[in-house]
Scaffold this motif. Structure first.
Motif, PDB file in Angstrom:
ATOM      1  N   PRO A   1     -40.388 -36.850 -25.700  1.00  0.00           N
ATOM      2  CA  PRO A   1     -39.250 -36.066 -25.221  1.00  0.00           C
ATOM      3  C   PRO A   1     -39.129 -34.680 -25.857  1.00  0.00           C
ATOM      4  O   PRO A   1     -38.758 -33.730 -25.186  1.00  0.00           O
ATOM      5  CB  PRO A   1     -38.046 -36.944 -25.569  1.00  0.00           C
ATOM      6  N   LYS A   2     -39.487 -34.531 -27.131  1.00  0.00           N
ATOM      7  CA  LYS A   2     -39.368 -33.225 -27.794  1.00  0.00           C
ATOM      8  C   LYS A   2     -40.431 -32.227 -27.345  1.00  0.00           C
ATOM      9  O   LYS A   2     -40.343 -31.052 -27.657  1.00  0.00           O
ATOM     10  CB  LYS A   2     -39.435 -33.390 -29.312  1.00  0.00           C
ATOM     11  N   GLN A   3     -41.428 -32.694 -26.591  1.00  0.00           N
ATOM     12  CA  GLN A   3     -42.523 -31.819 -26.183  1.00  0.00           C
ATOM     13  C   GLN A   3     -42.355 -31.242 -24.778  1.00  0.00           C
ATOM     14  O   GLN A   3     -43.188 -30.459 -24.340  1.00  0.00           O
ATOM     15  CB  GLN A   3     -43.853 -32.584 -26.244  1.00  0.00           C
ATOM     16  N   ILE A   4     -41.313 -31.634 -24.053  1.00  0.00           N
ATOM     17  CA  ILE A   4     -41.109 -31.163 -22.685  1.00  0.00           C
ATOM     18  C   ILE A   4     -39.650 -30.777 -22.489  1.00  0.00           C
ATOM     19  O   ILE A   4     -38.782 -31.237 -23.222  1.00  0.00           O
ATOM     20  CB  ILE A   4     -41.500 -32.224 -21.635  1.00  0.00           C
ATOM     21  N   PRO A   5     -39.361 -29.964 -21.482  1.00  0.00           N
ATOM     22  CA  PRO A   5     -37.968 -29.615 -21.193  1.00  0.00           C
ATOM     23  C   PRO A   5     -37.196 -30.843 -20.715  1.00  0.00           C
ATOM     24  O   PRO A   5     -37.775 -31.779 -20.158  1.00  0.00           O
ATOM     25  CB  PRO A   5     -38.071 -28.588 -20.060  1.00  0.00           C
ATOM     26  N   ALA A   6     -35.891 -30.837 -20.883  1.00  0.00           N
ATOM     27  CA  ALA A   6     -35.045 -31.931 -20.387  1.00  0.00           C
ATOM     28  C   ALA A   6     -34.923 -31.880 -18.870  1.00  0.00           C
ATOM     29  O   ALA A   6     -34.599 -32.878 -18.234  1.00  0.00           O
ATOM     30  CB  ALA A   6     -33.664 -31.860 -21.029  1.00  0.00           C
ATOM     31  N   THR A   7     -35.201 -30.731 -18.274  1.00  0.00           N
ATOM     32  CA  THR A   7     -35.159 -30.562 -16.831  1.00  0.00           C
ATOM     33  C   THR A   7     -36.217 -31.445 -16.179  1.00  0.00           C
ATOM     34  O   THR A   7     -37.339 -31.533 -16.667  1.00  0.00           O
ATOM     35  CB  THR A   7     -35.439 -29.082 -16.464  1.00  0.00           C
ATOM     36  N   THR A   8     -35.871 -32.082 -15.075  1.00  0.00           N
ATOM     37  CA  THR A   8     -36.817 -32.918 -14.345  1.00  0.00           C
ATOM     38  C   THR A   8     -37.959 -32.065 -13.803  1.00  0.00           C
ATOM     39  O   THR A   8     -37.725 -31.015 -13.200  1.00  0.00           O
ATOM     40  CB  THR A   8     -36.117 -33.639 -13.180  1.00  0.00           C
ATOM     41  N   LEU A   9     -39.173 -32.506 -14.042  1.00  0.00           N
ATOM     42  CA  LEU A   9     -40.342 -31.796 -13.545  1.00  0.00           C
ATOM     43  C   LEU A   9     -40.648 -32.262 -12.130  1.00  0.00           C
ATOM     44  O   LEU A   9     -40.608 -33.456 -11.845  1.00  0.00           O
ATOM     45  CB  LEU A   9     -41.541 -32.060 -14.456  1.00  0.00           C
ATOM     46  N   VAL A  10     -40.964 -31.320 -11.246  1.00  0.00           N
ATOM     47  CA  VAL A  10     -41.229 -31.648  -9.848  1.00  0.00           C
ATOM     48  C   VAL A  10     -42.596 -31.099  -9.445  1.00  0.00           C
ATOM     49  O   VAL A  10     -43.053 -30.086  -9.983  1.00  0.00           O
ATOM     50  CB  VAL A  10     -40.132 -31.087  -8.913  1.00  0.00           C
ATOM     51  N   PRO A  11     -43.264 -31.768  -8.494  1.00  0.00           N
ATOM     52  CA  PRO A  11     -44.565 -31.284  -8.035  1.00  0.00           C
ATOM     53  C   PRO A  11     -44.497 -29.830  -7.557  1.00  0.00           C
ATOM     54  O   PRO A  11     -43.533 -29.422  -6.909  1.00  0.00           O
ATOM     55  CB  PRO A  11     -44.900 -32.231  -6.879  1.00  0.00           C
ATOM     56  N   GLY A  12     -45.509 -29.069  -7.939  1.00  0.00           N
ATOM     57  CA  GLY A  12     -45.590 -27.664  -7.566  1.00  0.00           C
ATOM     58  C   GLY A  12     -44.975 -26.726  -8.582  1.00  0.00           C
ATOM     59  O   GLY A  12     -45.204 -25.509  -8.527  1.00  0.00           O
ATOM     60  N   GLN A  13     -44.216 -27.264  -9.527  1.00  0.00           N
ATOM     61  CA  GLN A  13     -43.556 -26.428 -10.536  1.00  0.00           C
ATOM     62  C   GLN A  13     -44.603 -25.812 -11.461  1.00  0.00           C
ATOM     63  O   GLN A  13     -45.513 -26.486 -11.925  1.00  0.00           O
ATOM     64  CB  GLN A  13     -42.596 -27.306 -11.329  1.00  0.00           C
ATOM     65  N   LYS A  14     -44.461 -24.511 -11.728  1.00  0.00           N
ATOM     66  CA  LYS A  14     -45.390 -23.827 -12.622  1.00  0.00           C
ATOM     67  C   LYS A  14     -44.966 -24.051 -14.062  1.00  0.00           C
ATOM     68  O   LYS A  14     -43.785 -23.943 -14.395  1.00  0.00           O
ATOM     69  CB  LYS A  14     -45.449 -22.342 -12.294  1.00  0.00           C
ATOM     70  N   VAL A  15     -45.949 -24.367 -14.897  1.00  0.00           N
ATOM     71  CA  VAL A  15     -45.695 -24.629 -16.304  1.00  0.00           C
ATOM     72  C   VAL A  15     -46.734 -23.902 -17.146  1.00  0.00           C
ATOM     73  O   VAL A  15     -47.740 -23.426 -16.631  1.00  0.00           O
ATOM     74  CB  VAL A  15     -45.746 -26.149 -16.618  1.00  0.00           C
ATOM     75  N   GLN A  16     -46.450 -23.832 -18.431  1.00  0.00           N
ATOM     76  CA  GLN A  16     -47.442 -23.359 -19.387  1.00  0.00           C
ATOM     77  C   GLN A  16     -47.637 -24.447 -20.425  1.00  0.00           C
ATOM     78  O   GLN A  16     -46.670 -25.071 -20.871  1.00  0.00           O
ATOM     79  CB  GLN A  16     -46.986 -22.075 -20.079  1.00  0.00           C
ATOM     80  N   LEU A  17     -48.883 -24.666 -20.771  1.00  0.00           N
ATOM     81  CA  LEU A  17     -49.227 -25.570 -21.861  1.00  0.00           C
ATOM     82  C   LEU A  17     -49.439 -24.678 -23.075  1.00  0.00           C
ATOM     83  O   LEU A  17     -50.216 -23.724 -23.026  1.00  0.00           O
ATOM     84  CB  LEU A  17     -50.489 -26.351 -21.518  1.00  0.00           C
ATOM     85  N   VAL A  18     -48.728 -24.969 -24.155  1.00  0.00           N
ATOM     86  CA  VAL A  18     -48.746 -24.117 -25.338  1.00  0.00           C
ATOM     87  C   VAL A  18     -49.376 -24.877 -26.497  1.00  0.00           C
ATOM     88  O   VAL A  18     -48.991 -26.012 -26.784  1.00  0.00           O
ATOM     89  CB  VAL A  18     -47.310 -23.676 -25.728  1.00  0.00           C
ATOM     90  N   HIS A  19     -50.319 -24.241 -27.158  1.00  0.00           N
ATOM     91  CA  HIS A  19     -50.935 -24.811 -28.355  1.00  0.00           C
ATOM     92  C   HIS A  19     -50.074 -24.433 -29.549  1.00  0.00           C
ATOM     93  O   HIS A  19     -49.848 -23.247 -29.814  1.00  0.00           O
ATOM     94  CB  HIS A  19     -52.355 -24.260 -28.523  1.00  0.00           C
ATOM     95  N   VAL A  20     -49.548 -25.426 -30.238  1.00  0.00           N
ATOM     96  CA  VAL A  20     -48.684 -25.179 -31.391  1.00  0.00           C
ATOM     97  C   VAL A  20     -49.421 -25.568 -32.672  1.00  0.00           C
ATOM     98  O   VAL A  20     -50.278 -26.430 -32.664  1.00  0.00           O
ATOM     99  CB  VAL A  20     -47.353 -25.972 -31.282  1.00  0.00           C
ATOM    100  N   PRO A  21     -49.048 -24.938 -33.784  1.00  0.00           N
ATOM    101  CA  PRO A  21     -49.710 -25.261 -35.049  1.00  0.00           C
ATOM    102  C   PRO A  21     -49.479 -26.721 -35.440  1.00  0.00           C
ATOM    103  O   PRO A  21     -48.462 -27.317 -35.074  1.00  0.00           O
ATOM    104  CB  PRO A  21     -49.048 -24.330 -36.060  1.00  0.00           C
ATOM    105  N   ALA A  22     -50.397 -27.260 -36.188  1.00  0.00           N
ATOM    106  CA  ALA A  22     -50.245 -28.611 -36.715  1.00  0.00           C
ATOM    107  C   ALA A  22     -49.062 -28.646 -37.677  1.00  0.00           C
ATOM    108  O   ALA A  22     -48.620 -27.607 -38.173  1.00  0.00           O
ATOM    109  CB  ALA A  22     -51.528 -29.039 -37.434  1.00  0.00           C
TER     110      ALA A  22
END
Length: 103
Positions: A14-35
């Motif tokens: 849960p802490k890794q994604i927005p609380a907003t419901t994700l829907v097909p076609g929605q544009k997202v960014q995958l972010v690399h975060v430090p360890a």
């Protein structure tokens, strides 16, 4: 999926994604975060902005009972798929919503 894309399944807490419901076609960014053992300044240890990969939600599961983990199938460019999978496996990936106008 479109030609030139790969489908990357990403299991996120849960802490890794927005609380907003994700829907097909929605544009997202995958972010690399430090360890966990590095500084959390919004920049990587060498002072650069974290790396990102553009993607599009193909499907998102509901939160798994007990763990809250959501599996999101994200379409990425073929060249970015292996990198996104490696970030997910290492636990250094976060998913953010892209701006509605694509900027």
């Amino acid at each position: 999926m479109k030609a030139g894309e790969q489908l990357v399944p990403i299991g996120l807490e849960p802490k890794q994604i927005p609380a907003t419901t994700l829907v097909p076609g929605q544009k997202v960014q995958l972010v690399h975060v430090p360890a966990q053992d590095t500084t959390d300044t919004g920049k990587t240890s060498d002072g650069t902005v974290p790396r990102t990969i553009d993607g599009r939600v193909v499907r998102a599961s509901g939160a798994a009972p007990g763990t809250g983990i959501v599996v999101v199938d994200v379409a990425t460019a073929v060249a970015d798929g292996p990198t996104a999978a490696a970030w997910e496996a290492a636990g250094t990936l976060r998913l953010i919503l892209a701006a509605a106008d694509g900027n």
